[in-house]
Scaffold this active site. Sequence first.
Site, mmCIF file in Angstrom:
data_model
loop_
_atom_site.group_PDB
_atom_site.id
_atom_site.type_symbol
_atom_site.label_atom_id
_atom_site.label_comp_id
_atom_site.label_asym_id
_atom_site.label_seq_id
_atom_site.Cartn_x
_atom_site.Cartn_y
_atom_site.Cartn_z
ATOM 1 N N ARG A 48 0.834 -1.208 0.000
ATOM 2 C CA ARG A 48 0.000 0.000 0.000
ATOM 3 C C ARG A 48 0.868 1.258 0.000
ATOM 4 N NH1 ARG A 48 -1.516 2.371 4.591
ATOM 5 N NH2 ARG A 48 -1.676 0.413 5.762
ATOM 6 N N ASP A 170 -8.041 18.716 -14.268
ATOM 7 C CA ASP A 170 -8.359 17.367 -14.737
ATOM 8 C C ASP A 170 -8.029 17.320 -16.226
ATOM 9 O OD1 ASP A 170 -9.607 15.061 -15.772
ATOM 10 O OD2 ASP A 170 -11.193 15.121 -14.261
ATOM 11 N N LYS A 195 -9.629 5.922 -18.894
ATOM 12 C CA LYS A 195 -10.007 6.413 -20.205
ATOM 13 C C LYS A 195 -8.826 6.327 -21.181
ATOM 14 C CE LYS A 195 -13.947 7.416 -18.177
ATOM 15 N NZ LYS A 195 -13.711 7.297 -16.728
#
Length: 367
Positions: A48, A170, A195
């Site tokens: 992690r 973004d 995407k």
Amino acid sequence: MTKAIETKLVQLGNLSDPKTGAVNPPIYMSTAYKHAGIGQSTGYDYTRTKNPTREILEKGIADLENGDAGFACSSGMAAVQLVLSLFKPGDEIIVPDDIYGGTYRLLKSFSEVYNINPVYFSQPEDIDGLVNENTKAIFLETPTNPLMLEFDLDQFNDICKKHNLLYIVDNTFYTPYFQRPIEHGADIVLHSATKYIAGHNDVLAGLVIAKGQELSEKLAFNHNGMGLVLSPMDSWLVIRGLKTLHLRLKQHDANAKKVAAYLESEPLVTDVLYTGKGGMLSFRVKDPNMVDPFLQKMQLITFAESLGGVESFITYPATQTHADIPYEERIARGVDDRLLRFSVGIEEAEDIIADLQQVFDQLRKEF
């Protein structure tokens, strides 16, 4: 040696394992790493916190965006949440009216639960009047989702500097191939890597890139502490996708230009929203009653919610991406019931256009 972005993409992660000479980066699935003794570490302790495969992706995307640190997250929305973790109750974030529905939903939740509040603007010239002592950041999408509005990154850098605001962009629609906001003053860039970055509709991922040591350290602490991390396998899939990003985007761009030109000539289409660059566009049909039969009659193009994959997808924001925005507010923002969002794929452009043509020919007989 200065390398072109195309070369950086192809070479990302290559020969990262000198022990074997593997060209492709290994996938390190281990969650734990052995310590030789107290205070002795290989640099990897727990996956992690740090994973060798994820680290290749994180360093690679930081380099591509000209940032100082990268953070690979479990989804695009996890990336947004990581960025929002920088704020405290009472803070305000200035955001454009046109924004992805998932981001709108998360901002609404943060407002209700944590009193971290979005303040929406329509025009850049409105911003000076919105800034107050609680304003901490501007959060942009450019182009916006789904109305394809572009903002001048340098203009917003000036606004952020004037008011001492954190500058967040973004960059999902353009990727670092077409646009690198940090070069225009942005402090943080984020992506839904699901995407275009990954590009094959087979992985869920998000990326955050930061400029500056203090900001990078804050994000690293929260990334680890909140556990918003990407798995090793998914990190490898994103690395794989990045290697062909430039090739795919060239074809997305070429196809979208042709599709936009066709839609501009189609009598049943009233508006085509396209920046002239990239693979994303939106359009409106004449009658909202056309939308459902339009989507049902497509044969090549897929009616689906995502974007940026090699396949052509059309999304209906009113019932999909922006369904959680109240009706009156959604209409006021321009996301009306005639609007369709089109992620133009890399199929042969003439085949994409032929599919649209056969749909419109059928609709002409019905409307």
